[in-house]
Write a protein that holds these residues in place. Structure first.
Motif, PDB file in Angstrom:
ATOM      1  N   ARG A 169       1.008   9.099  -6.295  1.00 62.17           N
ATOM      2  CA  ARG A 169       1.435  10.707  -5.824  1.00 62.17           C
ATOM      3  C   ARG A 169       2.373  11.000  -6.797  1.00 62.17           C
ATOM      4  NH1 ARG A 169       5.227  13.970  -4.076  1.00 62.17           N
ATOM      5  NH2 ARG A 169       6.779  12.165  -4.033  1.00 62.17           N
ATOM      6  N   THR A 188       0.596   4.000  -2.973  1.00 59.11           N
ATOM      7  CA  THR A 188       0.368   5.261  -2.740  1.00 59.11           C
ATOM      8  C   THR A 188       1.502   6.434  -2.883  1.00 59.11           C
ATOM      9  OG1 THR A 188      -0.840   4.688  -0.695  1.00 59.11           O
ATOM     10  CG2 THR A 188      -0.130   7.079  -0.873  1.00 59.11           C
ATOM     11  N   GLU A 189       2.725   6.186  -2.885  1.00 57.07           N
ATOM     12  CA  GLU A 189       3.508   7.006  -3.464  1.00 57.07           C
ATOM     13  C   GLU A 189       3.785   6.876  -4.996  1.00 57.07           C
ATOM     14  OE1 GLU A 189       7.134   9.652  -3.271  1.00 57.07           O
ATOM     15  OE2 GLU A 189       5.355   9.077  -2.008  1.00 57.07           O
ATOM     16  N   HIS A 230       0.882  -1.124   0.024  1.00 58.71           N
ATOM     17  CA  HIS A 230       0.125  -0.041   0.149  1.00 58.71           C
ATOM     18  C   HIS A 230       0.841   1.155   0.113  1.00 58.71           C
ATOM     19  CE1 HIS A 230      -3.338   2.734   0.634  1.00 58.71           C
ATOM     20  NE2 HIS A 230      -2.724   3.178   1.720  1.00 58.71           N
TER      21      HIS A 230
END
Length: 232
Positions: A203, A199-200, A195
């Protein structure tokens, strides 16, 4: 008797499927009824596989495709598309899912627009024409979107901006759509590590500089794109 009955049921099922109409929206999302439909398709089983004929909702033919494996969407044979006015828009031949032979595209007035030769899915050569039939400088039908400076610059951008949230390693695969203005939309992970890493990565892509949009037949177009990101 049971075997005969089972065979009859199978034949009736095949016949019903061949006559059944499947309705779709303008973006080809399947519908349960005619409400909101722009197209519908019918299917017919053949010795070679399955044929699919798609119509505008008023019954005007839109396209015809031959499949050796419909479930896997493997085209094998003729693929023809028509304009709303009934004139041909596109003629292609597929062999085992790959374009093979001569493919032709037309203007709405039936004048040929481009003629291209393919071998086993690989482009060989081609010609382009204007609406009067005069040959013009050739340009490729499909051009993929590109990060400014190319794929190496994209990975430099990722390496500079990606901040690992943990020490995990592996490969992530991401899909997104490059819009005609160069922005990235519909970004999603199709293979992930965990996760935090996902997420990174999302981004970084959401903050990406504008891409050079892809082109279809010389015009900027929304194009789906996939890319791997390796974390060592």
């Amino acid at each position: 008797m049971k075997k005969s009955l089972a065979l009859l049921v199978l034949l009736l099922s095949v016949s019903f499927y061949g006559q059944k109409k499947i309705y779709y929206t303008e973006d080809f999302k399947e519908l349960r009824s005619t409400e909101g439909a722009t197209y519908y398709s019918t299917y017919e089983d053949t010795k070679e596989g399955t044929t699919r004929t798609t119509y505008f909702i008023d019954g005007t033919k839109r396209n015809y495709d031959e499949f050796s494996n419909l479930k896997k969407r493997i085209k094998d044979g003729n693929s023809i598309t028509w304009f709303k006015n009934g004139n041909k828009e596109k003629e292609l031949i597929y062999k085992k899912g790959k374009i093979d032979g001569v493919s032709n595209l037309y203007y709405e007035n039936s004048q040929i627009k481009r003629s291209e030769n393919y071998k086993n899915g690989e482009f060989i050569d081609g010609k382009c024409f204007n609406e009067n039939g005069t040959e013009i400088t050739f340009f490729p039908y499909y051009v993929q979107p590109e990060f400014p400076g190319g794929i190496k610059e994209f990975y430099k951008y990722v390496a500079k901006n990606f901040k690992s949230p943990n020490t995990s390693k592996g490969i992530m695969k991401i899909e997104f759509v490059v819009e005609t203005d160069g922005t990235l939309k519909d970004i999603k992970m199709v293979q992930w590590i965990n996760h935090g890493m996902s997420t990174e990565a999302l981004r970084v892509l959401n903050n990406s500089p504008l891409w050079i949009p892809g082109k279809i037949d010389g015009k900027d177009a929304r194009v789906k794109y996939g890319i791997p990101i390796t974390i060592n």
